[in-house]
Every structure is written in C-alpha cells, then in structure tokens.
Design a protein around this motif. Structure first.
Motif, PDB file in Angstrom:
ATOM      1  N   LYS A   1       0.825  -1.212   0.000  1.00  0.00           N
ATOM      2  CA  LYS A   1       0.000   0.000   0.000  1.00  0.00           C
ATOM      3  C   LYS A   1       0.859   1.261   0.000  1.00  0.00           C
ATOM      4  N   ALA A   2       0.814   1.995  -1.102  1.00  0.00           N
ATOM      5  CA  ALA A   2       1.548   3.250  -1.215  1.00  0.00           C
ATOM      6  C   ALA A   2       0.933   4.304  -0.305  1.00  0.00           C
ATOM      7  N   PRO A   3       1.725   5.302   0.119  1.00  0.00           N
ATOM      8  CA  PRO A   3       1.169   6.356   0.967  1.00  0.00           C
ATOM      9  C   PRO A   3       0.120   7.204   0.253  1.00  0.00           C
ATOM     10  N   SER A   4       0.282   7.379  -1.063  1.00  0.00           N
ATOM     11  CA  SER A   4      -0.682   8.140  -1.854  1.00  0.00           C
ATOM     12  C   SER A   4      -0.323   7.989  -3.323  1.00  0.00           C
ATOM     13  N   PHE A   5      -1.183   8.519  -4.193  1.00  0.00           N
ATOM     14  CA  PHE A   5      -0.894   8.448  -5.621  1.00  0.00           C
ATOM     15  C   PHE A   5       0.333   9.281  -5.992  1.00  0.00           C
TER      16      PHE A   5
ATOM     17  N   VAL B   1      -1.602  -6.548   4.552  1.00  0.00           N
ATOM     18  CA  VAL B   1      -1.374  -5.222   3.974  1.00  0.00           C
ATOM     19  C   VAL B   1      -0.055  -4.676   4.512  1.00  0.00           C
ATOM     20  N   TYR B   2       0.838  -4.324   3.588  1.00  0.00           N
ATOM     21  CA  TYR B   2       2.138  -3.766   3.946  1.00  0.00           C
ATOM     22  C   TYR B   2       2.118  -2.287   3.563  1.00  0.00           C
ATOM     23  N   GLU B   3       2.084  -1.430   4.571  1.00  0.00           N
ATOM     24  CA  GLU B   3       2.034   0.003   4.319  1.00  0.00           C
ATOM     25  C   GLU B   3       3.443   0.531   4.062  1.00  0.00           C
ATOM     26  N   LEU B   4       3.598   1.267   2.956  1.00  0.00           N
ATOM     27  CA  LEU B   4       4.902   1.763   2.540  1.00  0.00           C
ATOM     28  C   LEU B   4       5.034   3.256   2.805  1.00  0.00           C
TER      29      LEU B   4
ATOM     30  N   ASN C   1       4.418  -0.481   8.382  1.00  0.00           N
ATOM     31  CA  ASN C   1       3.380  -1.116   9.184  1.00  0.00           C
ATOM     32  C   ASN C   1       2.822  -2.317   8.434  1.00  0.00           C
ATOM     33  N   THR C   2       2.486  -3.368   9.166  1.00  0.00           N
ATOM     34  CA  THR C   2       1.890  -4.566   8.583  1.00  0.00           C
ATOM     35  C   THR C   2       0.607  -4.889   9.332  1.00  0.00           C
TER      36      THR C   2
END
Length: 312
Positions: free
Chosen positions: A222-226, A286-289, A297-298
């Motif tokens: 999961k990217a932080p934003s577009f 979900v792996y937050e990048l 965060n996972t």
C-alpha cells in the motif's frame, strides 16, 4: 545453504542490495508460512494475489515469494503478472476505434485479455503435465506487444502455488455518481463525456470479478498516496534502461521521458486511488509503505474482520 544460490540469482535479477533479503525475511516470512500452511491444507493449487501500484515492488515480491517457496519448501510455483495478459497494439487500436481513443494505451481494465487470463489459470489449476503443458503468456513492454508464443515459458508439471500480481488486481468498480467528475487533466481534456472511464468501470464489473474470486490469499503493498506513483514509475523506467544497457542489447527499444511518465501515470490515477481507499480492508496482509518503499506497518485486515465476526 540450499536456498542461497537461488536467492543470489534473485538479487541479481532485480539489481537489489543484499540487505533486501534481511528486510524481506522479517516482513514477509509470516505470510510465506501462511501460504505454505494453507496450500498443504487445501491439497490443491493455491492462488496468491498481490496488489500494488506502479513501482511499489509487487513484481519483486512475487518473485521473492516464488523463489523461497520453490527453494525452501520444494513447491512447484508459477509466477504471473496481470500485465502478461495485455492486448496487442492491434487489438487496442481496434478498441480505440470502436469505443474510445484512450483505450489505445495499455494499463486500465478493459485492455487485458481476461479470457486468456482465466483460461491460463484454469489450466494451471487443473494440472499441467508433460503431455499437456501450459504456456505462460508474457508481454514485452519495450515493444508494447505480447512476446511470440515460442518465447512463453512452458509449465509441464502440476503447480502447487500460483502467484499473480497486478497494479489493479482486486479493485472494485466505482458507483456511477463517482465517475461524473474528472479527477485529472487527462480525464478533463481527453474523456470529457466520461465514455472511457465508464467503459473501464463496466469492464471491472463484468470481466474481472470472476478472476478475483479464484484468489485464495490477498497481499497488498500500500503506497502512501498516488503522489508516490510518478516518482516510483520514473525510478522504474531508469532501472529498465540500465538493465538493457548492462545486457548490451542491440534491439531498438524506446523508453519514456519524465514528461511521458507523468502523462502515462495519469491513466492510472483514478483506479489507484480507488485501490488505496477500498482494497486494504479486503486483504489478508497489507504492507504500508513510506515514500521510499520501506514497510512501516503490517496489518491483517481480513483476519481482524473474521475475528470480529466470530465474536459478534
């Protein structure tokens, strides 16, 4: 160790630093163990789906999981990308002439051959053999066409795990009211009446849901934003150019400039933002990048949802 040569080859393939393996083991080993456990319980081909926007590292993750599943757990693995099922230039030109000019550019739902995608997965799940092998489609992004079938990898034995990754894999269609207003310059100028985005949305409803239902376990980078997508896509293009130079390939190929990359990523903005907003709650992992693709965060949203359901 048995796994070391294959992991070294993996590092070389993706031009990664050695510390990638340490971080990957820390972050992805629990999901890997879950895949192995579920596959053994199912005793049939297990399908893993990986979602991640452009440049997020989903292809690298798919190869990493495939490498470890093969080398450490002795499982037969097939790794595929939704990109492998893009229509040819000719087919997309026909779509552009019949429906909307923006469909000439590969990427969005509606530019994939979903009949071929489902047929390939069905054959892999049924069981490939030496007498009845399965060809794995491959798409050449340099020529913007599928590779000739003579260059497609051949699977000639039963597959235990299929890993399928894709930038729009798992995304759900939007409500019609959400399609009314353009979200960027591309839509405002090139899709003034919403024909393109409505067609793409309809394709999601009609032709992608069946494939999603085949997937047993969902992972998301999961990217932080577009906003991160353009920077990552520029980096990705630079890496591809370096790879071609190192291979000393004399084939004439074209690469995108920074301006072209920005124009190209505009095609993906609507669905990428839809993915970031709606998909995480449906995923198993979900792996937050952060902006440099470090995992900060996972979470396991699907497990939390399942536990809450059992309590209630």
């Amino acid at each position: 160790m048995k796994t070391q040569p294959m992991l070294e080859q993996f590092i070389q393939r993706h031009q990664l630093d050695e510390d990638y393996l340490t971080h990957a083991s820390d972050n992805f080993s629990p999901a890997l163990e879950s895949i192995v456990s579920h596959q053994k319980q199912a005793k049939q081909t297990f399908l893993v789906g990986i979602n991640g926007c452009q440049g997020s590292g989903k292809s690298t993750l798919a190869d990493y999981l495939g490498t470890r599943l093969s080398s450490e757990f002795d499982l037969n693995v097939a790794v595929l990308s939704l990109d492998d099922f893009y229509y040819s230039k000719q087919q997309r030109n026909e779509l552009a002439n019949q429906i909307h000019p923006l469909l000439r550019t590969r990427g969005v739902p509606g530019t994939h051959d979903m009949t071929l995608a489902n047929a390939t997965l069905e054959k892999l799940c049924t069981g490939a053999t030496a007498n009845d092998p399965v060809l794995l489609p491959r798409f050449n992004k340099f020529t913007d066409n599928p590779y000739p079938k003579s260059q497609w990898p051949i699977v000639d034995r039963p597959i235990d795990v299929i890993i399928l990754e894709g930038w729009c894999l798992g995304v759900q269609p939007q409500l019609m009211k959400d399609l009314i207003y353009p979200i960027n310059k591309l839509e405002a100028e090139k899709d003034r009446y919403g024909i393109w985005r409505s067609y793409v949305n309809q394709q999601l409803k009609q032709n992608y849901q069946g494939l999603y239902q085949r997937i047993d376990l969902w992972l998301m980078l999961k990217a932080p934003s577009f906003d991160s997508v353009q920077a990552w896509r520029l980096e990705q293009e630079s890496k591809r150019q370096q790879r071609r130079i190192s291979e000393d390939n004399t084939q004439q190929e074209t690469f995108m400039t920074s301006t072209e990359v920005r124009a190209f990523t505009a095609y993906f903005q609507r669905i990428t933002e839809q993915c970031l907003t709606t998909l995480p709650s449906h995923c198993d992992w979900v792996y937050e990048l952060d902006n440099t693709r470090n995992i900060i965060n996972t979470t396991q949203p699907a497990l939390v949802k399942e536990t809450a359901s059992e309590i209630s």
